[in-house]
Design a protein around this motif. Sequence first.
Motif: not given
Length: 272
Positions: A189-190, A236-240, A244-247, A251-253
């Motif tokens: 979704a992101s 619905e959540g900025t592009s930035e 952040l979610i994808l970064g 790194l972690d998921g």
Amino acid sequence: PYMGSDVAGIRTRAQKEGSDYVLNGSKFWITNAPYADYFTVFASLDPSKRHKALCAFIVDADTPGVRTGPPVEKMGHRASTTSSVIFKDAKVPAENLLGSEGMGFSIAMQTFSMTRPAIAAFSTGLARAAMEYARAYVDKREVFTKKLRKFDVIQFKLAEMFMKIEASRALYLKAAWTADKGENATVPASVAKAYATDAAMEVASEALQIHGGYGYIDQYPLEKLFRDAKLYQIYEGTSEIQRLILGRHVLDGYVPAMEKIPKWGSKKSPDN
């Protein structure tokens, strides 16, 4: 009104009193607020605990202590009314609590996974409209004794638009498919929202550029599409925030395709 992307920092308060919760605070950027029959409201039992204290409620619009503010004038999406919602000692029955206390943040994030693919789809439709207007314009407009469509630079612009539209469609369909299967759609979704909304802004800008001065006046639809496209990168959540979610996911998921990263080169100095 001051939290924006910081969902965990919501300041609207919810206080338990007997079999009710009493809400105090305000919300901004609420679509069609004056026409709503009920609201889904996120409020905190204790703002200092941030996401751990968030709750979600269903609130009837005619509840005493609930009122809406006047509509605000916006750059785009002018057919959609946007205003504030104010809560002053508004009593909400405990049965209107969604889930349990402290589940508000989780509910909000799950909701985003369902709504962000839709915003990506909106953006794709806008981008497609912009491309089609540009396509029709270059078939009629003549400069330097030939139609715009004959110039390589115009064809390249249209090709870029088409590629971005096709990619956007594939991404939002994947995100929607993931959500429909009941799987965690946060990442797709992101990806879909970040890419498609940025693509819509870029395509609208290029389509306007192709129209030249005509694209800048309200007698052509491009200036409206340009104004409308900007909002998709914000709500619905900025592009930035998507990045952040994808970064963090990378790194972690993220699960690497290579079980072991191969080593390249030699540790020895080139002089040896």
